[in-house]
Design a protein around this motif. Structure first.
Motif, PDB file in Angstrom:
ATOM      1  N   GLU A  30     -19.403  25.532   4.972  1.00 45.97           N
ATOM      2  CA  GLU A  30     -19.552  26.383   3.918  1.00 45.97           C
ATOM      3  C   GLU A  30     -19.145  27.877   4.147  1.00 45.97           C
ATOM      4  N   GLY A  31     -18.573  28.391   3.190  1.00 47.58           N
ATOM      5  CA  GLY A  31     -18.100  29.813   3.218  1.00 47.58           C
ATOM      6  C   GLY A  31     -16.893  30.038   4.220  1.00 47.58           C
ATOM      7  N   SER A  32     -16.304  29.091   5.048  1.00 46.55           N
ATOM      8  CA  SER A  32     -15.235  29.332   6.035  1.00 46.55           C
ATOM      9  C   SER A  32     -14.156  29.519   5.211  1.00 46.55           C
ATOM     10  N   GLY A  33     -13.873  29.230   4.093  1.00 47.62           N
ATOM     11  CA  GLY A  33     -12.365  29.157   3.523  1.00 47.62           C
ATOM     12  C   GLY A  33     -11.502  27.995   4.154  1.00 47.62           C
ATOM     13  N   GLN A  34     -12.016  27.237   5.148  1.00 46.90           N
ATOM     14  CA  GLN A  34     -11.219  26.244   5.669  1.00 46.90           C
ATOM     15  C   GLN A  34     -11.275  24.840   4.805  1.00 46.90           C
ATOM     16  N   HIS A  35     -10.481  24.126   4.704  1.00 40.26           N
ATOM     17  CA  HIS A  35     -10.353  22.675   4.030  1.00 40.26           C
ATOM     18  C   HIS A  35     -11.285  21.889   5.203  1.00 40.26           C
ATOM     19  N   MET A  36     -11.856  20.943   4.393  1.00 40.74           N
ATOM     20  CA  MET A  36     -12.540  19.895   4.940  1.00 40.74           C
ATOM     21  C   MET A  36     -11.404  19.052   5.996  1.00 40.74           C
ATOM     22  N   GLN A  37     -12.171  18.855   7.153  1.00 40.08           N
ATOM     23  CA  GLN A  37     -11.411  17.963   8.060  1.00 40.08           C
ATOM     24  C   GLN A  37     -11.888  16.666   8.538  1.00 40.08           C
ATOM     25  N   PRO A  38     -11.135  15.487   8.746  1.00 38.92           N
ATOM     26  CA  PRO A  38     -11.553  14.246   9.193  1.00 38.92           C
ATOM     27  C   PRO A  38     -12.381  14.576  10.578  1.00 38.92           C
ATOM     28  N   MET A  39     -13.492  13.776  10.580  1.00 34.39           N
ATOM     29  CA  MET A  39     -14.346  13.775  11.958  1.00 34.39           C
ATOM     30  C   MET A  39     -14.852  12.414  12.219  1.00 34.39           C
ATOM     31  N   THR A  40     -14.953  12.105  13.418  1.00 34.77           N
ATOM     32  CA  THR A  40     -15.875  10.845  13.728  1.00 34.77           C
ATOM     33  C   THR A  40     -17.244  11.229  13.918  1.00 34.77           C
ATOM     34  N   HIS A  41     -18.023  10.674  13.184  1.00 29.68           N
ATOM     35  CA  HIS A  41     -19.613  11.103  13.284  1.00 29.68           C
ATOM     36  C   HIS A  41     -20.369  10.052  14.380  1.00 29.68           C
ATOM     37  N   TYR A  42     -21.336  10.650  14.988  1.00 25.74           N
ATOM     38  CA  TYR A  42     -22.322   9.663  15.576  1.00 25.74           C
ATOM     39  C   TYR A  42     -23.819   9.867  14.736  1.00 25.74           C
ATOM     40  N   PHE A  43     -24.433   8.987  14.251  1.00 16.02           N
ATOM     41  CA  PHE A  43     -25.368   9.190  13.618  1.00 16.02           C
ATOM     42  C   PHE A  43     -26.707   8.481  14.526  1.00 16.02           C
ATOM     43  N   THR A  58     -11.079  25.217  18.031  1.00 14.90           N
ATOM     44  CA  THR A  58     -10.771  24.687  16.693  1.00 14.90           C
ATOM     45  C   THR A  58     -11.205  25.808  15.938  1.00 14.90           C
ATOM     46  N   ASP A  59     -10.693  25.711  14.653  1.00 16.62           N
ATOM     47  CA  ASP A  59     -10.955  26.498  13.378  1.00 16.62           C
ATOM     48  C   ASP A  59     -12.567  25.967  12.911  1.00 16.62           C
ATOM     49  N   LEU A  60     -12.755  24.683  13.137  1.00 17.32           N
ATOM     50  CA  LEU A  60     -13.971  24.404  12.703  1.00 17.32           C
ATOM     51  C   LEU A  60     -14.985  25.082  13.410  1.00 17.32           C
ATOM     52  N   VAL A  61     -14.876  24.994  14.972  1.00 21.61           N
ATOM     53  CA  VAL A  61     -15.910  25.732  15.676  1.00 21.61           C
ATOM     54  C   VAL A  61     -16.054  27.160  15.351  1.00 21.61           C
ATOM     55  N   ARG A  62     -14.840  27.931  15.143  1.00 25.05           N
ATOM     56  CA  ARG A  62     -15.011  29.262  14.872  1.00 25.05           C
ATOM     57  C   ARG A  62     -15.642  29.248  13.295  1.00 25.05           C
ATOM     58  N   GLY A  63     -15.520  28.656  12.535  1.00 18.91           N
ATOM     59  CA  GLY A  63     -16.251  28.696  11.117  1.00 18.91           C
ATOM     60  C   GLY A  63     -17.548  28.325  11.405  1.00 18.91           C
ATOM     61  N   ILE A  64     -18.220  27.585  12.037  1.00 16.70           N
ATOM     62  CA  ILE A  64     -19.486  27.427  12.339  1.00 16.70           C
ATOM     63  C   ILE A  64     -20.156  28.461  13.199  1.00 16.70           C
TER      64      ILE A  64
END
Length: 169
Positions: A30-43, A58-64
């Protein structure tokens, strides 16, 4: 148990089954301005938490950053089932969890394998999930559309449910 409680329990169980079966989805911050990206999840079914392995660079980690809110969307390829999950997301130093979910697939993305300094574990406890599902039966879909067109009703081709995980705790 009230019908609404049973419906909630059924929807939660169906969601958990889908998260076990579907291997990847789209993760966004949320609020990162980035597109969603494919990720494998572990539930983790016992705790209602999602885990992800990614690169620290990654941009993802920077956004978090040190913590944020994320959305993770999954779609079943074998059924008409869609879910969008939300919750807080943060970087985690849980080495036991990383050892538990580490795989040859994850290792393929890091030159140094499990010990690579760029390995980053992300933790997302579920706060809420919106699900949409239908039987996937084309005949039933057609009958419902026909019925709706012959009456003043609208088509009822599936279910929509919002699950609040915070209220279940």
């Amino acid at each position: 148990m009230a019908d609404t409680d049973r419906t909630e329990t059924d929807a939660r169980g169906q969601l958990f089954d889908q998260l076990d079966d579907v291997r990847a989805g789209m993760l966004g911050v949320e609020g990162s301005g980035q597109h969603m990206q494919p990720m494998t999840h572990y539930f983790d079914r016992d705790t209602g938490e999602l885990w992800f392995i990614t690169s620290r660079d990654t941009d993802l980690v920077r956004g978090i950053g040190q913590g944020n809110t994320a959305h993770f969307c999954v779609q079943s390829t074998s059924q008409d089932y869609y879910a969008c999950l939300s919750g807080p997301i943060r970087q985690s130093q849980d080495q036991a969890k990383l050892d538990e979910i580490w795989s040859a697939v994850a290792a393929a993305y890091f030159e140094g394998g499990r010990e690579d300094r760029d390995v980053c574990l992300l933790h997302m406890p579920l706060r809420e999930a919106a699900i949409w599902s239908s039987s996937g039966n084309p005949f039933a879909f057609g009958i419902e559309v026909l019925r709706a067109n012959m009456t003043e009703d609208t088509a009822k081709t599936g279910t929509h449910k919002v699950i609040n995980f915070a209220s279940a705790a």
